[in-house]
Structures are given as structure tokens and as C-alpha cells.
Write a protein that holds these residues in place. Structure first.
Motif, PDB file in Angstrom:
ATOM      1  N   LEU A 184       0.826  -1.206   0.000  1.00  0.00           N
ATOM      2  CA  LEU A 184       0.000   0.000   0.000  1.00  0.00           C
ATOM      3  C   LEU A 184       0.864   1.261   0.000  1.00  0.00           C
ATOM      4  O   LEU A 184       0.533   2.263   0.629  1.00  0.00           O
ATOM      5  CB  LEU A 184      -0.981  -0.005   1.184  1.00  0.00           C
ATOM      6  CG  LEU A 184      -2.048  -1.099   1.134  1.00  0.00           C
ATOM      7  CD1 LEU A 184      -3.122  -0.863   2.171  1.00  0.00           C
ATOM      8  CD2 LEU A 184      -2.688  -1.199  -0.250  1.00  0.00           C
ATOM      9  N   VAL A 218      -7.155  10.704   0.568  1.00  0.00           N
ATOM     10  CA  VAL A 218      -6.673   9.338   0.750  1.00  0.00           C
ATOM     11  C   VAL A 218      -5.573   9.351   1.815  1.00  0.00           C
ATOM     12  O   VAL A 218      -4.525   9.984   1.626  1.00  0.00           O
ATOM     13  CB  VAL A 218      -6.102   8.759  -0.567  1.00  0.00           C
ATOM     14  CG1 VAL A 218      -5.676   7.309  -0.360  1.00  0.00           C
ATOM     15  CG2 VAL A 218      -7.121   8.875  -1.683  1.00  0.00           C
ATOM     16  N   LEU A 265      -6.330   1.312   3.328  1.00  0.00           N
ATOM     17  CA  LEU A 265      -6.387   2.695   2.864  1.00  0.00           C
ATOM     18  C   LEU A 265      -7.718   3.292   3.290  1.00  0.00           C
ATOM     19  O   LEU A 265      -8.776   2.713   3.059  1.00  0.00           O
ATOM     20  CB  LEU A 265      -6.283   2.763   1.338  1.00  0.00           C
ATOM     21  CG  LEU A 265      -4.920   2.560   0.685  1.00  0.00           C
ATOM     22  CD1 LEU A 265      -5.100   2.516  -0.829  1.00  0.00           C
ATOM     23  CD2 LEU A 265      -3.954   3.653   1.070  1.00  0.00           C
TER      24      LEU A 265
END
Length: 507
Positions: free
Chosen positions: A330, A392, A375
């Protein structure tokens, strides 16, 4: 495992719309006739005492060959299917009226490609429920393999006690493409009404781990038959009354100038990005940037989130989408097959893309395409919503040290803190002609956006460009104020939004 769904295929039926031929065979010989629907209901009662049935099932689904159902719809608008359901319900009420216990008899006729001509499949049982006319949906059940692409499975109604997903006779067709556990496994949902939370259990129970994550809002099911890293399934049960409505895209042109304006015949742009650690920032390709590193210091500025802009404000640039690919750690990475990609398009719609497909999303949301990391997608504060679509949050912040008493600049022309500018590359922007040579940072970030200096009470912020939008967020990423031309004191641990970047200024 108990039998939650009784199902059987009846063959050799010349007319699949003949209710009497489906219900009971003619004649009195018990040994020569084939078992038909009445026999199946009689042999599998809902409740019994000893050998005597005390209650029978009242909801039955009939599946007919799809071609016959299509012909009926073309020729008579489905009249034969409706008549079949009504006639079977009347026969059911007539023969089992004393075993219904006040339940309504309901039949549903659907088509399927899995049956040959002259065959009918019947399903009834504890986990077969047909809603009453006008009955509202209580829950919608969705499944996913990566938390980004969700597949609808089935609705659950207020009076429906059980729903079976997968397994023998359960909701199979809707999950066939993502069901990872084989035909001997099944997911059971128990519904005790709108005032009690639904309960999910896997069968066989000792072969699976089923846990609910309240932060993400879904169940994670893992097989215990496989070593670590085996198959998993995510299940989300959402109240129908709380499903988010689709927010119309705000695509009206803005009177405020965009920072990135297309310039005809502009000279090639000198990019000033500095590569961060390989685990955080995509490796720069040849000619994209020169490396410069900031000195280590106890005081730090950290990039903790990326703000997705409303591309409708930047139509003159020709930008069609901004895409953020994340690898299996990620970390933002434009190399290799990403685990998940979050994107915003020219109409300001958000999308999540994985190997399972592409699906429209909205904030707030959480995505866990891999175990142990996630996330978070946060909605933009209303005061920022004219410029930003969502935020984000990065699982691992990217940091740079700053010295006390030294004034630093942040912007496209500031190489000192370029290691925080992860989007300083054209690779993240898609344009109409398919080619983009300008850095994504040109959307919303000025050459000299702002300057700052660390002090004992916080950081003094000074805007350096009149067109640069700056926003102050607190330590929990909640909106505090917009920052203008006057000097501004940002407390330790608070955040500043400039362009794509949400920066935390730490003591």
C-alpha cells in the motif's frame, strides 16, 4: 450441517407451465409415480413431531428453462408464468392448509440457463424466503475479495429469518465469480429483525475464521484449511435505509482560476522532484528528476494523505483522470501490477480499480486489498469541496526533517522538500490525447506555494502565491480555516493542505 434449502430437479414434464403436472402425478399407484412437488413438500416438512408433520414450508421458487420463460414473456408478457404461480399457490393452500400455521403461500417463477427442455428445479426450505408485495428490503448483502470491488448477492427482508450464500442450494450464481471456498462451504446469515444486528456464521464452522471489523464495516472470512495467506472473502451487510445516495458530480465551470493553465508552445518543464525511500515513492525514470535530500532534524514535516482534486476545475489542461496506484505494501507505486488504484475522472467521480474490475466509490470508505493494512478514503470538508473530491490517508507517512529558525518553501520550484511530493510525475495523469508530459503537481500546486518556519509555538505559514489555496486541518484532519495572505500560526501536530498534499507539521 442441517439442510437449509431443499431443491430438486423434476424432469420429463412436457409443459413446464402445467401446474397440475408439476404438483402431483395422475393415478393412485404410489410406487410407480415420480416424486413431484407435492411429494417433496410432504417428505420434507418444516416442523414435525415424531413422524407426523406439524408445519410445512410455504415459500417455493420454481426455475424453468430460460428459453421457455423468454417465449412466455415475448408472446404473453409473462402471463403463463403468473398463472403457474397462482395455480400452484392455490393447490398448496388446498392440500396443506392445516399445516401452514398462518403463513402465506408464495411462489416465484424465474428462468435459468442451467436446465434442459422439460426440466424444472424447485427450491424451498428454511433459507428460502419470498417477499410480500411492497415489502421493503432491510439489508443488502455484498461480497468482495479486495474490499474495493463489491458484488451484490441478495437482499434480506424484515421477516426473513435465514439467508444462505454459497453451499448446496444457496445464493450461488451471484457469488460464483468470487466465491473462494468450494461447494462444501456456506455462509449463513441470521436475521432477528431490524432491532438486532445480523449474525454471520460459516459452515462448517470449525473450518473458517469469521470476524467483524467495526472500523471497516464488513466481515472478513478466512479458511483455516489453508496456511497463512490463503483465500479470504469480505462480506458487507448494509441497511437499505442507510445506503448512500449517488451525489451528482459538480461539473459546473468555476470562475476561480486554475493553477495549471495550458500554455501553447511552452518550453519543456524542469521537474524538481526528489526520490523518497523506495518503499514510499515510485522510482523516477531517467530524466524525470535530480535527487536532493533534506538534513535530518528532530522537527519534521510529514506527508500523511493525498487530496484528490476535482478535475472539472482543470478542463483547460485536458486531464481526463488522476490515478493513484498502490502496491501490495500500500505504498504509491507506478511500477508493476498494483493491488488497488484509486482514481478521479474528469466528471469528479471516484473509482477503485483492482484485478476484480473497476467500481464507482464514494467517501468515506476503507479498502483492504491485502491483510494487515488498509487505505482510508475521507470526504473533503464542505469548505474544501469546491476544489477537492476526497482525501486518501497513507498507511505509512513520508517525512522530512526541518531545522528551527530556518524558513523553508514548498512548491514545484522547491527542491528542499521535494521528497514529500509523490505525484511530481506525469505518470499519474491521463489526458484526452493519451500523452501527458506535465507533472501531476501542476494541478493545484504553484511553483512557490507557501513558506514556513518552525518556532517554539508551532509553524508560521506565509502564502507565496495569490492563486494557491491553503487549508488548515487539525490533528484529526478536521477543517479549521482557510489561510490567506496574512501570516498564520499552525500549531504542532496540525495539518496543511496545498495542492495534492496533506502535510502534518510535527514538533
Amino acid at each position: 450441517m442441517p439442510t437449509y434449502v431443499q431443491h430438486a430437479v423434476l424432469g420429463r414434464i412436457p409443459d413446464v407451465f402445467n401446474a397440475e403436472a408439476i404438483w402431483q402425478a395422475p393415478g393412485l399407484s404410489l410406487f410407480s409415480r415420480r416424486p413431484l412437488l407435492r411429494d417433496l413438500l410432504e417428505r420434507s416438512p418444516r416442523e414435525h413431531k415424531g413422524r407426523a408433520a406439524t408445519r410445512c414450508f410455504s415459500h417455493v421458487t420454481l426455475m424453468l428453462p430460460q428459453e421457455d420463460v423468454d417465449d412466455d414473456y415475448h408472446l404473453s408478457r409473462g402471463a403463463r408464468a403468473r398463472d403457474l404461480a397462482q395455480t400452484l399457490a392455490a393447490l398448496h393452500q388446498k392440500d396443506f392448509g392445516d399445516l401452514l400455521g398462518g403463513d402465506q403461500v408464495r411462489y416465484d417463477v424465474v428462468g435459468t440457463e442451467a436446465l434442459a427442455p422439460g426440466e424444472i428445479e424447485v427450491k424451498f426450505g428454511h433459507a428460502v424466503y419470498l417477499p410480500a408485495p411492497g415489502e421493503k428490503i432491510l439489508y443488502n448483502v455484498n461480497v468482495s475479495r479486495d474490499s474495493a470491488i463489491w458484488h451484490p448477492v441478495c437482499p434480506v427482508y424484515p421477516s426473513q429469518r435465514l439467508a444462505l450464500i454459497g453451499g448446496e442450494g444457496g445464493e450461488a450464481s451471484a457469488v460464483a465469480q468470487v466465491w473462494p471456498f468450494g461447494p462444501d462451504a456456506a455462509l449463513l446469515l441470521l436475521n432477528d429483525g431490524p432491532d438486532a444486528p445480523p449474525v454471520l456464521q460459516m459452515r462448517p464452522k470449525d473450518a473458517f475464521d469469521c470476524r467483524y471489523d467495526p472500523r471497516s464495516g464488513y466481515y472478513t472470512i478466512k479458511s483455516l484449511r489453508e496456511p497463512q495467506g490463503g483465500q479470504r472473502l469480505l462480506v458487507k451487510v448494509v441497511r437499505a435505509s442507510t445506503l448512500p445516495a449517488r451525489v451528482p458530480s459538480q461539473t459546473a465551470p468555476s470562475n476561480k482560476p486554475a493553477v495549471w493553465q495550458s500554455r501553447a508552445g511552452a518550453a519543456p518543464i524542469d521537474l524538481t522532484a526528489v526520490p523518497a525511500a523506495a518503499s514510499h515513492k515510485p522510482a523516477n525514470r531517467a530524466g524525470e528528476s535530480d535527487a536532493t535530500y533534506a538534513p535530518v532534524s528532530p522537527q519534521r514535516v510529514s506527508l500523511v494523505a493525498l487530496a484528490l482534486p476535482r478535475l472539472s476545475r482543470y478542463r483547460d489542461t485536458g486531464a481526463q483522470s488522476l490515478e493513484l496506484p498502490f502496491d501490495r505494501a500500500l505504498a504509491l507505486s507506478a511500477n508493476g501490477q498494483p493491488a488497488i488504484t484509486l482514481a478521479v475522472d474528469a466528471t469528479d467521480d471516484l473509482y477503485a480499480c483492482t484485478t476484480e474490475g473497476r467500481q464507482r466509490i464514494d467517501a468515506p470508505a476503507t479498502f483492504a486489498p491485502v491483510d494487515a493494512r488498509a487505505l482510508r478514503l475521507l470526504p473533503a470538508a464542505p469548505e474544501m469541496a469546491d476544489r477537492y473530491r476526497a482525501v486518501v490517508c497513507l498507511p505509512e507517512p513520508v517525512s522530512a526533517g526541518v531545522a528551527t529558525g530556518v524558513r523553508f518553501s514548498f512548491g514545484r520550484n522547491s527542491p528542499m522538500l521535494a521528497s514529500l511530493r509523490l505525484l511530481d510525475s506525469p505518470r499519474f495523469i491521463k489526458r484526452a490525447e493519451g500523452v501527458c508530459t506535465a507533472s501531476a503537481d501542476r494541478i493545484g500546486l504553484s511553483r512557490n506555494a507557501f513558506s514556513f518556519e518552525a518556532t517554539d509555538k508551532g509553524y508560521t505559514i506565509a502564502r507565496q502565491s495569490a492563486t494557491q489555496a491553503l487549508y488548515h486541518l487539525d490533528d484529526k484532519l478536521q477543517f479549521v480555516a482557510g489561510i490567506g495572505d496574512a501570516p498564520y500560526l499552525l500549531p504542532h501536530g496540525h495539518h496543511l493542505v496545498a495542492g495534492h498534499y496533506v502535510l502534518r507539521f510535527e514538533a
